[in-house]
Motif scaffolding. Structure first.
Motif, short mmCIF file in Angstrom:
data_model
loop_
_atom_site.label_atom_id
_atom_site.label_comp_id
_atom_site.label_asym_id
_atom_site.label_seq_id
_atom_site.Cartn_x
_atom_site.Cartn_y
_atom_site.Cartn_z
N UNK A 37 0.84 -1.19 0.00
CA UNK A 37 0.00 0.00 0.00
C UNK A 37 0.89 1.25 0.00
N UNK A 38 0.56 2.17 -0.91
CA UNK A 38 1.28 3.44 -1.02
C UNK A 38 0.33 4.54 -0.59
N UNK A 39 0.77 5.36 0.36
CA UNK A 39 -0.01 6.51 0.79
C UNK A 39 0.50 7.77 0.09
N UNK A 40 -0.42 8.55 -0.46
CA UNK A 40 -0.06 9.81 -1.09
C UNK A 40 -0.33 10.92 -0.09
N UNK A 41 0.68 11.74 0.17
CA UNK A 41 0.58 12.71 1.26
C UNK A 41 0.91 14.12 0.78
N UNK A 42 0.09 15.07 1.23
CA UNK A 42 0.38 16.49 1.05
C UNK A 42 -0.03 17.23 2.31
N UNK A 43 0.54 18.37 2.54
CA UNK A 43 0.18 19.16 3.72
C UNK A 43 -1.28 19.56 3.64
N UNK A 44 -1.87 19.81 4.80
CA UNK A 44 -3.28 20.19 4.86
C UNK A 44 -3.54 21.46 4.05
#
Length: 201
Positions: A125-132
Motif C-alpha cells: 500500500x502506497x499513501x499519497x501525502x500532502x500538507x493540509x
C-alpha cells in the motif's frame, strides 16, 4: 502479480500519481470511477440498494445520487450499509480486471481503502501525502468551493497521517517535491522485492 493499493485523503495527489503510473504503462484501477459504473449496472448492487432504500433510488435505470446522498446525510448507518453492498463487488471486479492484465504490477486507487477495510487485499500500500494547506488549496480550486467546505470533506475521511502510518510507502506531493523520482524509486523497490533474479538472491 503484485497488487498495490494507492490511497490518501482528498486533494493529496492520488490522481496525479495514478496518471503518472498509467503514462508509464502500468494498469491502474480507479475504484471511485468503477464503483459509479457498477452501482448503475451490476444487478446484485441494484437489487440490494433498491431492497434497502426503495425502487425510487434509481431513475430510468440511473442512480439518483442526490437522493442517496440525502439518505446517507440523515442516517450515518446508511453509509456503512451502502459500502457493505458496493465494496465487495468492486473488489470482485478489480480481481477479475487484474487477471486480464499482462504486467507484474497492478494498482488500485481509492481514497477510502482503509476506511472500507480493503487493505488485506493488497500486497503493498502506497499513501499519497500532502500538507493540509496544499490539500485545501487544491480542492478549493478544483471544485470551486470554500475552504470550510473542503474541511468538511476532509473530516469525513481518515487523516493522511493515520493512512500513512499503516502504509508501506509514502509519496509526498507538495509543490516543491519530485514526485517522478519518488514514484520511480518506490516502484523499483517493489519490483526488487518481488521479482529478484536468481543471481541476486
Amino acid at each position: 502479480m503484485v497488487k498495490i493499493g494507492i490511497t490518501g485523503g482528498i486533494g493529496s495527489g492520488k490522481t496525479t500519481i495514478a496518471t503518472l503510473l498509467k503514462d508509464r504503462g502500468y494498469p491502474v484501477y480507479i475504484a471511485d470511477s468503477e464503483a459509479s459504473v457498477l452501482i448503475n449496472t451490476h444487478p446484485s448492487i441494484r437489487k440490494a440498494l433498491t431492497d434497502q432504500f426503495g425502487s425510487s433510488l434509481y431513475d430510468k435505470g440511473v442512480l439518483n445520487k442526490k437522493k442517496l446522498s440525502d439518505i446517507i446525510f440523515k442516517d450515518k448507518n446508511a453509509l456503512s450499509l451502502v459500502n457493505h453492498i458496493v465494496h465487495p463487488v468492486v473488489m470482485e471486479d478489480f480481481i477479475a480486471w487484474s487477471q486480464q492484465q499482462r504486467t507484474n504490477l497492478v494498482f488500485f486507487e481509492s481514497a477510502i481503502l482503509f476506511e472500507a477495510n480493503l487493505a488485506a487485499h493488497f500486497d503493498v500500500i502506497i499513501c499519497i501525502y500532502a500538507s493540509l494547506q496544499t490539500r485545501i488549496e487544491r480542492v478549493r480550486k478544483r471544485d470551486g468551493i470554500s475552504p470550510e467546505k473542503v474541511m468538511e470533506r476532509i473530516k469525513n475521511q481518515w487523516s493522511d497521517e493515520k493512512k500513512c502510518q499503516q502504509s508501506d510507502f509514502i509519496i509526498y506531493t507538495d509543490r516543491d517535491l519530485d514526485i517522478n523520482r519518488q514514484t520511480t524509486e518506490i516502484v523499483k523497490r517493489i519490483e526488487s522485492k518481488y521479482f529478484r533474479s536468481p543471481e541476486s538472491i
